[in-house]
Design a protein around this motif. Sequence first.
Motif, PDB file in Angstrom:
ATOM      1  N   SER A 159     -17.073  16.641 -22.459  1.00 43.87           N
ATOM      2  CA  SER A 159     -17.932  15.751 -21.674  1.00 43.87           C
ATOM      3  C   SER A 159     -18.049  16.248 -20.238  1.00 43.87           C
ATOM      4  O   SER A 159     -19.138  16.242 -19.648  1.00 43.87           O
ATOM      5  CB  SER A 159     -17.391  14.318 -21.712  1.00 43.87           C
ATOM      6  OG  SER A 159     -16.161  14.211 -21.021  1.00 43.87           O
ATOM      7  N   LYS A 163     -21.566  17.636 -18.710  1.00 38.54           N
ATOM      8  CA  LYS A 163     -22.120  16.898 -17.578  1.00 38.54           C
ATOM      9  C   LYS A 163     -22.273  17.808 -16.360  1.00 38.54           C
ATOM     10  O   LYS A 163     -23.282  17.741 -15.638  1.00 38.54           O
ATOM     11  CB  LYS A 163     -21.249  15.700 -17.210  1.00 38.54           C
ATOM     12  CG  LYS A 163     -21.857  14.856 -16.084  1.00 38.54           C
ATOM     13  CD  LYS A 163     -21.004  13.668 -15.722  1.00 38.54           C
ATOM     14  CE  LYS A 163     -21.683  12.811 -14.650  1.00 38.54           C
ATOM     15  NZ  LYS A 163     -22.010  13.544 -13.424  1.00 38.54           N
ATOM     16  N   ASP A 166     -25.273  19.885 -16.977  1.00 37.71           N
ATOM     17  CA  ASP A 166     -26.476  19.053 -16.893  1.00 37.71           C
ATOM     18  C   ASP A 166     -26.808  18.724 -15.440  1.00 37.71           C
ATOM     19  O   ASP A 166     -27.978  18.770 -15.026  1.00 37.71           O
ATOM     20  CB  ASP A 166     -26.259  17.770 -17.695  1.00 37.71           C
ATOM     21  CG  ASP A 166     -27.540  16.991 -17.914  1.00 37.71           C
ATOM     22  OD1 ASP A 166     -28.539  17.609 -18.343  1.00 37.71           O
ATOM     23  OD2 ASP A 166     -27.558  15.778 -17.655  1.00 37.71           O
ATOM     24  N   ASP A 167     -25.783  18.412 -14.643  1.00 45.03           N
ATOM     25  CA  ASP A 167     -26.004  18.104 -13.223  1.00 45.03           C
ATOM     26  C   ASP A 167     -26.548  19.309 -12.466  1.00 45.03           C
ATOM     27  O   ASP A 167     -27.312  19.157 -11.503  1.00 45.03           O
ATOM     28  CB  ASP A 167     -24.701  17.638 -12.572  1.00 45.03           C
ATOM     29  CG  ASP A 167     -24.273  16.254 -13.045  1.00 45.03           C
ATOM     30  OD1 ASP A 167     -25.091  15.561 -13.672  1.00 45.03           O
ATOM     31  OD2 ASP A 167     -23.104  15.876 -12.801  1.00 45.03           O
ATOM     32  N   ARG A 193     -25.212  14.654 -26.092  1.00 45.50           N
ATOM     33  CA  ARG A 193     -25.860  13.721 -25.164  1.00 45.50           C
ATOM     34  C   ARG A 193     -25.007  12.476 -24.948  1.00 45.50           C
ATOM     35  O   ARG A 193     -24.964  11.911 -23.860  1.00 45.50           O
ATOM     36  CB  ARG A 193     -27.243  13.341 -25.703  1.00 45.50           C
ATOM     37  CG  ARG A 193     -28.263  14.480 -25.557  1.00 45.50           C
ATOM     38  CD  ARG A 193     -29.588  14.141 -26.194  1.00 45.50           C
ATOM     39  NE  ARG A 193     -30.568  15.207 -25.971  1.00 45.50           N
ATOM     40  CZ  ARG A 193     -31.668  15.369 -26.700  1.00 45.50           C
ATOM     41  NH1 ARG A 193     -31.920  14.540 -27.691  1.00 45.50           N
ATOM     42  NH2 ARG A 193     -32.496  16.366 -26.441  1.00 45.50           N
ATOM     43  N   ILE A 196     -22.270  13.210 -22.415  1.00 45.87           N
ATOM     44  CA  ILE A 196     -22.778  13.189 -21.040  1.00 45.87           C
ATOM     45  C   ILE A 196     -23.019  11.750 -20.577  1.00 45.87           C
ATOM     46  O   ILE A 196     -22.627  11.363 -19.476  1.00 45.87           O
ATOM     47  CB  ILE A 196     -24.088  14.002 -20.939  1.00 45.87           C
ATOM     48  CG1 ILE A 196     -23.825  15.479 -21.271  1.00 45.87           C
ATOM     49  CG2 ILE A 196     -24.701  13.879 -19.545  1.00 45.87           C
ATOM     50  CD1 ILE A 196     -25.090  16.299 -21.453  1.00 45.87           C
ATOM     51  N   LYS A 197     -23.634  10.958 -21.431  1.00 51.70           N
ATOM     52  CA  LYS A 197     -23.988   9.578 -21.078  1.00 51.70           C
ATOM     53  C   LYS A 197     -22.751   8.741 -20.755  1.00 51.70           C
ATOM     54  O   LYS A 197     -22.710   8.040 -19.745  1.00 51.70           O
ATOM     55  CB  LYS A 197     -24.772   8.941 -22.226  1.00 51.70           C
ATOM     56  CG  LYS A 197     -25.128   7.474 -21.990  1.00 51.70           C
ATOM     57  CD  LYS A 197     -25.827   6.893 -23.206  1.00 51.70           C
ATOM     58  CE  LYS A 197     -26.086   5.398 -23.026  1.00 51.70           C
ATOM     59  NZ  LYS A 197     -26.746   4.820 -24.232  1.00 51.70           N
ATOM     60  N   LEU A 199     -19.723   9.675 -19.872  1.00 48.17           N
ATOM     61  CA  LEU A 199     -19.046  10.095 -18.654  1.00 48.17           C
ATOM     62  C   LEU A 199     -19.852   9.693 -17.420  1.00 48.17           C
ATOM     63  O   LEU A 199     -19.290   9.291 -16.399  1.00 48.17           O
ATOM     64  CB  LEU A 199     -18.801  11.601 -18.661  1.00 48.17           C
ATOM     65  CG  LEU A 199     -18.009  12.158 -17.475  1.00 48.17           C
ATOM     66  CD1 LEU A 199     -16.669  11.436 -17.315  1.00 48.17           C
ATOM     67  CD2 LEU A 199     -17.783  13.655 -17.634  1.00 48.17           C
ATOM     68  N   ARG A 200     -21.158   9.763 -17.520  1.00 52.87           N
ATOM     69  CA  ARG A 200     -22.010   9.348 -16.395  1.00 52.87           C
ATOM     70  C   ARG A 200     -21.816   7.860 -16.096  1.00 52.87           C
ATOM     71  O   ARG A 200     -21.940   7.420 -14.947  1.00 52.87           O
ATOM     72  CB  ARG A 200     -23.478   9.640 -16.733  1.00 52.87           C
ATOM     73  CG  ARG A 200     -24.374   9.732 -15.497  1.00 52.87           C
ATOM     74  CD  ARG A 200     -25.798  10.101 -15.872  1.00 52.87           C
ATOM     75  NE  ARG A 200     -25.907  11.402 -16.487  1.00 52.87           N
ATOM     76  CZ  ARG A 200     -25.852  12.552 -15.843  1.00 52.87           C
ATOM     77  NH1 ARG A 200     -25.655  12.560 -14.531  1.00 52.87           N
ATOM     78  NH2 ARG A 200     -25.971  13.704 -16.484  1.00 52.87           N
ATOM     79  N   PHE A 373     -15.776  11.000 -12.070  1.00 55.62           N
ATOM     80  CA  PHE A 373     -15.879  12.392 -12.494  1.00 55.62           C
ATOM     81  C   PHE A 373     -15.560  13.360 -11.359  1.00 55.62           C
ATOM     82  O   PHE A 373     -16.095  13.247 -10.256  1.00 55.62           O
ATOM     83  CB  PHE A 373     -17.289  12.651 -13.027  1.00 55.62           C
ATOM     84  CG  PHE A 373     -17.530  14.066 -13.467  1.00 55.62           C
ATOM     85  CD1 PHE A 373     -16.654  14.714 -14.323  1.00 55.62           C
ATOM     86  CD2 PHE A 373     -18.652  14.752 -13.033  1.00 55.62           C
ATOM     87  CE1 PHE A 373     -16.889  16.016 -14.740  1.00 55.62           C
ATOM     88  CE2 PHE A 373     -18.906  16.045 -13.442  1.00 55.62           C
ATOM     89  CZ  PHE A 373     -18.017  16.681 -14.294  1.00 55.62           C
ATOM     90  N   LYS A 375     -16.028  17.158 -10.692  1.00 56.58           N
ATOM     91  CA  LYS A 375     -16.766  18.274 -11.268  1.00 56.58           C
ATOM     92  C   LYS A 375     -16.075  19.622 -11.094  1.00 56.58           C
ATOM     93  O   LYS A 375     -16.439  20.596 -11.767  1.00 56.58           O
ATOM     94  CB  LYS A 375     -18.164  18.352 -10.655  1.00 56.58           C
ATOM     95  CG  LYS A 375     -18.160  18.704  -9.164  1.00 56.58           C
ATOM     96  CD  LYS A 375     -19.578  18.772  -8.624  1.00 56.58           C
ATOM     97  CE  LYS A 375     -19.580  19.181  -7.140  1.00 56.58           C
ATOM     98  NZ  LYS A 375     -20.941  19.286  -6.604  1.00 56.58           N
ATOM     99  N   SER A 378     -14.490  21.276 -14.247  1.00 57.12           N
ATOM    100  CA  SER A 378     -15.515  21.568 -15.255  1.00 57.12           C
ATOM    101  C   SER A 378     -16.380  22.753 -14.838  1.00 57.12           C
ATOM    102  O   SER A 378     -16.732  23.596 -15.671  1.00 57.12           O
ATOM    103  CB  SER A 378     -16.391  20.333 -15.483  1.00 57.12           C
ATOM    104  OG  SER A 378     -15.626  19.265 -15.996  1.00 57.12           O
TER     105      SER A 378
END
Length: 401
Positions: A159, A163, A166-167, A193, A196-197, A199-200, A373, A375, A378
Amino acid sequence: MNHNQILDFYNKSKCATLTDQELRDASNGLKFSLELLYQHGSIDYERYDRLTKISPEEHYHNITLSKTSNDMDLLEKYNDSKIKVLIQKGHIQEDELYNRRLYSRDELDMIMGRPPRPVETVVYKDLNEILKNLPPLFENRVDIFVLGVSGSGKSFFLSGLFKAADDLGILDLPMLQNSQGEVLNHNGIKYARHLIKTLRQGRPFAPNVYEFITYMNVNFEDESKNIYPVSFMELSGELFEACYGKLTKDLPERLRNYLFHPNLKMLFFVIDLKIDLNEDDYENTDQWTHFQWFLELLRLNDVFSKTLTMSILITKWDLATDQSPEAAERFVKARYRGLYKILERYMDQYKNLKISIMPFSVGNFDARNTVSFDKSYSEKVLNWIIKNAFIETGKKKSTWW
């Protein structure tokens, strides 16, 4: 908060001037009960029902929290009997509980009072049937295996990775079709997806309870718009443990096809720091013995000649007193000395093989078990993958004007 302020909300005229959300917020802040407002006659039943109705999404969120925290109120509110009632009334769906990895099929059978499946068929017969339905392994991609025992943090790792990509705007989840136009990797796209969702939204993950491999095709890109096609394969802890100690010929056929395919590979061995903090004899933990068996299985099938990198990923690193990279290396060399020595020997034998030790944390949790989160970890792993995976020749992402 004084007594008069609370009594003021029991005034029918006062309640009539407030929106539903204002009443909910006031109820939470002032610690008075919406039920008492209804009993007092301040609101009618229609409004009380509307105010107290919980959406399916809120139920799923609360169930996730109940499985990953020690909140006794949530554990009671979402015990097995209450889950059964919610399913029977249509407030939540069995398939959604399963797809969100909150319960396995066996657990749902038990909750709903259906007869359990025999243990032997769950491990072998059903496992072969389930794996048979997975998409074929696509060629000319780097296969990235994420391996670890149940609850080691594999889903959190993925995740955070997805993410972060994606960011940064460098994540592509391509749909792959067969000649009949059927999408073969739909489940993998849906799961990526979902990772990502959630964790967002700052929601925690329950342990992965699927009985198979989650196969996700992903394209990353670098600053020069070069495309890096990879396929992530997360082996559920249950599958990893069920196959432990088996010979090659005894493994499910689809698992053999995935493991021993000639595609290039990257391996992530996920170690749960929290487990080791509670262990006295580290080399005898399940984590170590499972990895040792898996490495020998790969060696016997000449997988290392096709392996680009092998990484020891230490999850929940935010629990470490010293969170430096040097501390992570000392941790592995002290507590996973055997694993580290084996990887060193393979690196000497296979000159193109790279070994890394990576501390990892998805972020910090607050008192409500909501994650913020981080980042940084990651993005470091993401850069490692891009740096060591091959570029898809002749393909660059289009520039849109």
